[in-house]
Design a protein around this motif. Structure first.
Motif, PDB file in Angstrom:
ATOM      1  N   VAL A  74       0.820  -1.209   0.000  1.00 60.97           N
ATOM      2  CA  VAL A  74       0.000   0.000   0.000  1.00 60.97           C
ATOM      3  C   VAL A  74       0.855   1.262   0.000  1.00 60.97           C
ATOM      4  O   VAL A  74       0.401   2.335  -0.397  1.00 60.97           O
ATOM      5  N   HIS A  75       2.104   1.136   0.418  1.00 63.36           N
ATOM      6  CA  HIS A  75       3.025   2.272   0.439  1.00 63.36           C
ATOM      7  C   HIS A  75       4.113   2.146  -0.636  1.00 63.36           C
ATOM      8  O   HIS A  75       5.107   2.869  -0.583  1.00 63.36           O
ATOM      9  N   ASN A  76       3.928   1.240  -1.581  1.00 63.90           N
ATOM     10  CA  ASN A  76       4.999   0.919  -2.523  1.00 63.90           C
ATOM     11  C   ASN A  76       4.693   1.469  -3.908  1.00 63.90           C
ATOM     12  O   ASN A  76       3.567   1.334  -4.393  1.00 63.90           O
ATOM     13  N   SER A  77       5.694   2.035  -4.547  1.00 62.29           N
ATOM     14  CA  SER A  77       5.500   2.625  -5.868  1.00 62.29           C
ATOM     15  C   SER A  77       5.314   1.583  -6.953  1.00 62.29           C
ATOM     16  O   SER A  77       4.786   1.882  -8.025  1.00 62.29           O
ATOM     17  N   ASP A  78       5.764   0.336  -6.715  1.00 57.33           N
ATOM     18  CA  ASP A  78       5.661  -0.715  -7.726  1.00 57.33           C
ATOM     19  C   ASP A  78       5.341  -2.041  -7.031  1.00 57.33           C
ATOM     20  O   ASP A  78       6.216  -2.901  -6.871  1.00 57.33           O
ATOM     21  N   PRO A  79       4.088  -2.219  -6.612  1.00 53.45           N
ATOM     22  CA  PRO A  79       3.741  -3.432  -5.862  1.00 53.45           C
ATOM     23  C   PRO A  79       3.935  -4.713  -6.659  1.00 53.45           C
ATOM     24  O   PRO A  79       4.234  -5.763  -6.078  1.00 53.45           O
ATOM     25  N   VAL A  80       3.786  -4.655  -7.967  1.00 50.21           N
ATOM     26  CA  VAL A  80       3.979  -5.852  -8.787  1.00 50.21           C
ATOM     27  C   VAL A  80       5.437  -6.290  -8.758  1.00 50.21           C
ATOM     28  O   VAL A  80       5.746  -7.476  -8.598  1.00 50.21           O
ATOM     29  N   GLN A  81       6.356  -5.339  -8.875  1.00 47.60           N
ATOM     30  CA  GLN A  81       7.773  -5.668  -8.786  1.00 47.60           C
ATOM     31  C   GLN A  81       8.119  -6.214  -7.403  1.00 47.60           C
ATOM     32  O   GLN A  81       8.926  -7.146  -7.273  1.00 47.60           O
ATOM     33  N   ALA A  82       7.514  -5.658  -6.364  1.00 48.58           N
ATOM     34  CA  ALA A  82       7.764  -6.174  -5.017  1.00 48.58           C
ATOM     35  C   ALA A  82       7.336  -7.631  -4.919  1.00 48.58           C
ATOM     36  O   ALA A  82       8.046  -8.471  -4.347  1.00 48.58           O
ATOM     37  N   ARG A  98       7.135  -9.748  -7.399  1.00 47.24           N
ATOM     38  CA  ARG A  98       8.088 -10.539  -8.188  1.00 47.24           C
ATOM     39  C   ARG A  98       9.347 -10.840  -7.389  1.00 47.24           C
ATOM     40  O   ARG A  98       9.881 -11.953  -7.438  1.00 47.24           O
ATOM     41  N   GLU A  99       9.826  -9.843  -6.654  1.00 42.67           N
ATOM     42  CA  GLU A  99      11.007 -10.061  -5.819  1.00 42.67           C
ATOM     43  C   GLU A  99      10.718 -11.057  -4.703  1.00 42.67           C
ATOM     44  O   GLU A  99      11.550 -11.905  -4.377  1.00 42.67           O
ATOM     45  N   MET A 100       9.528 -10.961  -4.125  1.00 41.31           N
ATOM     46  CA  MET A 100       9.148 -11.909  -3.091  1.00 41.31           C
ATOM     47  C   MET A 100       9.116 -13.332  -3.645  1.00 41.31           C
ATOM     48  O   MET A 100       9.596 -14.273  -3.012  1.00 41.31           O
ATOM     49  N   ARG A 101       8.577 -13.480  -4.847  1.00 36.25           N
ATOM     50  CA  ARG A 101       8.549 -14.805  -5.479  1.00 36.25           C
ATOM     51  C   ARG A 101       9.962 -15.298  -5.774  1.00 36.25           C
ATOM     52  O   ARG A 101      10.271 -16.479  -5.602  1.00 36.25           O
ATOM     53  N   ARG A 102      10.835 -14.399  -6.206  1.00 38.22           N
ATOM     54  CA  ARG A 102      12.200 -14.798  -6.557  1.00 38.22           C
ATOM     55  C   ARG A 102      12.938 -15.398  -5.368  1.00 38.22           C
ATOM     56  O   ARG A 102      13.658 -16.387  -5.506  1.00 38.22           O
ATOM     57  N   VAL A 103      12.785 -14.787  -4.183  1.00 37.36           N
ATOM     58  CA  VAL A 103      13.556 -15.252  -3.021  1.00 37.36           C
ATOM     59  C   VAL A 103      12.856 -16.377  -2.264  1.00 37.36           C
ATOM     60  O   VAL A 103      13.403 -16.905  -1.305  1.00 37.36           O
ATOM     61  N   ALA A 104      11.630 -16.726  -2.683  1.00 35.39           N
ATOM     62  CA  ALA A 104      10.912 -17.827  -2.053  1.00 35.39           C
ATOM     63  C   ALA A 104      11.298 -19.149  -2.711  1.00 35.39           C
ATOM     64  O   ALA A 104      11.517 -19.224  -3.918  1.00 35.39           O
ATOM     65  N   LYS A 105      11.353 -20.202  -1.920  1.00 35.56           N
ATOM     66  CA  LYS A 105      11.687 -21.531  -2.436  1.00 35.56           C
ATOM     67  C   LYS A 105      10.504 -22.107  -3.222  1.00 35.56           C
ATOM     68  O   LYS A 105       9.346 -21.785  -2.933  1.00 35.56           O
ATOM     69  N   PRO A 106      10.777 -22.971  -4.192  1.00 37.76           N
ATOM     70  CA  PRO A 106       9.676 -23.701  -4.830  1.00 37.76           C
ATOM     71  C   PRO A 106       8.879 -24.460  -3.762  1.00 37.76           C
ATOM     72  O   PRO A 106       9.441 -25.103  -2.885  1.00 37.76           O
ATOM     73  N   ALA A 159      -0.866  -9.868  -7.872  1.00 35.71           N
ATOM     74  CA  ALA A 159      -0.220 -11.183  -7.852  1.00 35.71           C
ATOM     75  C   ALA A 159      -0.280 -11.841  -9.225  1.00 35.71           C
ATOM     76  O   ALA A 159       0.699 -12.448  -9.684  1.00 35.71           O
ATOM     77  N   LEU A 160      -1.415 -11.726  -9.905  1.00 41.69           N
ATOM     78  CA  LEU A 160      -1.530 -12.276 -11.254  1.00 41.69           C
ATOM     79  C   LEU A 160      -0.559 -11.583 -12.201  1.00 41.69           C
ATOM     80  O   LEU A 160       0.115 -12.240 -13.018  1.00 41.69           O
ATOM     81  N   GLU A 161      -0.464 -10.268 -12.103  1.00 43.10           N
ATOM     82  CA  GLU A 161       0.463  -9.522 -12.953  1.00 43.10           C
ATOM     83  C   GLU A 161       1.913  -9.890 -12.656  1.00 43.10           C
ATOM     84  O   GLU A 161       2.770  -9.856 -13.544  1.00 43.10           O
ATOM     85  N   ALA A 162       2.185 -10.253 -11.393  1.00 42.66           N
ATOM     86  CA  ALA A 162       3.540 -10.643 -11.014  1.00 42.66           C
ATOM     87  C   ALA A 162       3.905 -12.045 -11.500  1.00 42.66           C
ATOM     88  O   ALA A 162       5.060 -12.465 -11.352  1.00 42.66           O
ATOM     89  N   GLY A 163       2.924 -12.772 -12.048  1.00 46.99           N
ATOM     90  CA  GLY A 163       3.224 -14.066 -12.636  1.00 46.99           C
ATOM     91  C   GLY A 163       2.743 -15.277 -11.870  1.00 46.99           C
ATOM     92  O   GLY A 163       3.013 -16.410 -12.267  1.00 46.99           O
ATOM     93  N   PHE A 164       2.001 -15.081 -10.768  1.00 42.43           N
ATOM     94  CA  PHE A 164       1.463 -16.219 -10.038  1.00 42.43           C
ATOM     95  C   PHE A 164       0.237 -16.762 -10.782  1.00 42.43           C
ATOM     96  O   PHE A 164      -0.681 -15.996 -11.095  1.00 42.43           O
ATOM     97  N   PRO A 165       0.173 -18.064 -11.044  1.00 40.77           N
ATOM     98  CA  PRO A 165      -1.037 -18.629 -11.649  1.00 40.77           C
ATOM     99  C   PRO A 165      -2.228 -18.481 -10.700  1.00 40.77           C
ATOM    100  O   PRO A 165      -2.075 -18.563  -9.484  1.00 40.77           O
ATOM    101  N   ILE A 210      -3.668 -12.304   0.496  1.00 39.95           N
ATOM    102  CA  ILE A 210      -3.382 -13.372  -0.475  1.00 39.95           C
ATOM    103  C   ILE A 210      -2.297 -14.284   0.058  1.00 39.95           C
ATOM    104  O   ILE A 210      -1.365 -13.847   0.727  1.00 39.95           O
ATOM    105  N   LEU A 211      -2.447 -15.571  -0.242  1.00 39.72           N
ATOM    106  CA  LEU A 211      -1.427 -16.595  -0.011  1.00 39.72           C
ATOM    107  C   LEU A 211      -1.124 -17.216  -1.368  1.00 39.72           C
ATOM    108  O   LEU A 211      -2.010 -17.822  -1.987  1.00 39.72           O
ATOM    109  N   CYS A 212       0.099 -17.051  -1.835  1.00 42.30           N
ATOM    110  CA  CYS A 212       0.496 -17.548  -3.150  1.00 42.30           C
ATOM    111  C   CYS A 212       1.514 -18.672  -3.007  1.00 42.30           C
ATOM    112  O   CYS A 212       2.583 -18.473  -2.410  1.00 42.30           O
ATOM    113  N   ARG A 213       1.199 -19.823  -3.541  1.00 42.18           N
ATOM    114  CA  ARG A 213       2.140 -20.936  -3.567  1.00 42.18           C
ATOM    115  C   ARG A 213       3.109 -20.748  -4.722  1.00 42.18           C
ATOM    116  O   ARG A 213       2.700 -20.468  -5.857  1.00 42.18           O
ATOM    117  N   VAL A 214       4.394 -20.904  -4.440  1.00 39.04           N
ATOM    118  CA  VAL A 214       5.413 -20.763  -5.466  1.00 39.04           C
ATOM    119  C   VAL A 214       5.596 -22.109  -6.160  1.00 39.04           C
ATOM    120  O   VAL A 214       5.965 -23.101  -5.526  1.00 39.04           O
TER     121      VAL A 214
END
Length: 272
Positions: A118-126, A128-136, A187-193, A267-271
């Protein structure tokens, strides 16, 4: 290059702001996460502030570890002190930017934010970064407020002015104050199915004298702190307008039938 969060964040690290955040616990703020916590987990809590939620999570992962990250260093000392006071040793705090996390890929079992997008200029990029550092097989989680659907009783001119000015400040800084309704689309825009995303909602409710004093009291104090700087500096309010806001919070706190509800989307997104 990732944008400096201090350029868009509407608050500061004043005592009144941090007192608002220190009220938060895992139980009252991230209940939707708790059924998914396992004792072995390595957790990243982004935008941790003074660390009250992070420390609570650390007590739930005795065989794991929590890292709390915030863009500002000031609240992290408070988090370290609280962890030491509570004897919680499986936690670290570090300065970091949600848009460019300083961690390798596939590092954490759970990556979460609470009232950060809510305070972020690019929540979709945030995200994406969260997904990147999360384990499968891991989880990316977010809980975000929605200012437009905050409701209160009795009717109060000062609180209406507060919401209007808050929305103007947010738009001028390129952030979305109605984030709760947007978390799924981000989350959808960030690439989560879609099938990997579970959605929910919850609400804070402040109505007892103690709750009204906590919420209305701290918000009233903030009127002439960080809020004033953003509102007056950006041309979104006058000094008389700020007095109206401050008086509105005082009136609401004093109302025996005072009620304030703040809804958040989750939201809870499974990687995968």
């Amino acid at each position: 290059m990732a944008q400096d969060p201090s350029k868009v964040y509407m608050n500061d690290q004043s005592e009144a702001v941090l007192r608002t955040y220190k009220w938060r616990t895992a139980e009252n703020s991230v209940a939707y996460l708790l059924p998914h916590i396992q004792p072995h987990m390595h957790i990243l809590d982004i935008g941790c502030g003074p660390g009250t939620i992070s420390i609570d999570l650390a007590t739930r992962v005795p065989h794991g570890r929590v890292v709390g990250v915030d863009y500002a260093s000031e609240p992290l000392d408070s988090g370290r002190a609280l962890a030491a006071e509570r004897g919680v040793t499986n936690i670290d705090f570090a300065v970091g930017n949600a848009l460019a996390l300083d961690f390798p890929d596939n590092t954490f079992d759970l990556v979460c934010v609470h009232q950060v997008l809510v305070h972020n200029s690019d929540p979709v990029q945030a995200l994406r970064e969260m997904r990147r550092v999360a384990k499968p097989g891991g989880i990316v989680a977010a809980k975000e407020g929605d200012v437009q659907v905050m409701v209160w009783h009795p009717e109060n001119e000062g609180l209406q002015v507060w919401r209007d000015v808050t929305m103007k400040i947010a738009r001028s800084r390129g952030v979305e104050m109605n984030a709760g309704r947007r978390v799924l689309s981000w989350a959808l825009e960030a690439g989560f199915p879609r099938e990997s995303i579970a959605c929910s909602a919850s609400a804070y409710c402040f109505s007892t004298p103690e709750e009204r004093e906590y919420w209305g009291g701290t918000m009233g104090e903030r009127t002439f702190g960080s809020f004033r700087k953003a509102a007056i500096g950006g041309g979104h309010a006058t000094e008389d307008g700020l007095k109206t806001i401050s008086e509105g919070w005082k009136q609401w706190v004093a109302q025996e039938d005072g009620w304030f509800t703040a809804m958040s989307g989750e939201i809870l997104c499974r990687v995968l």
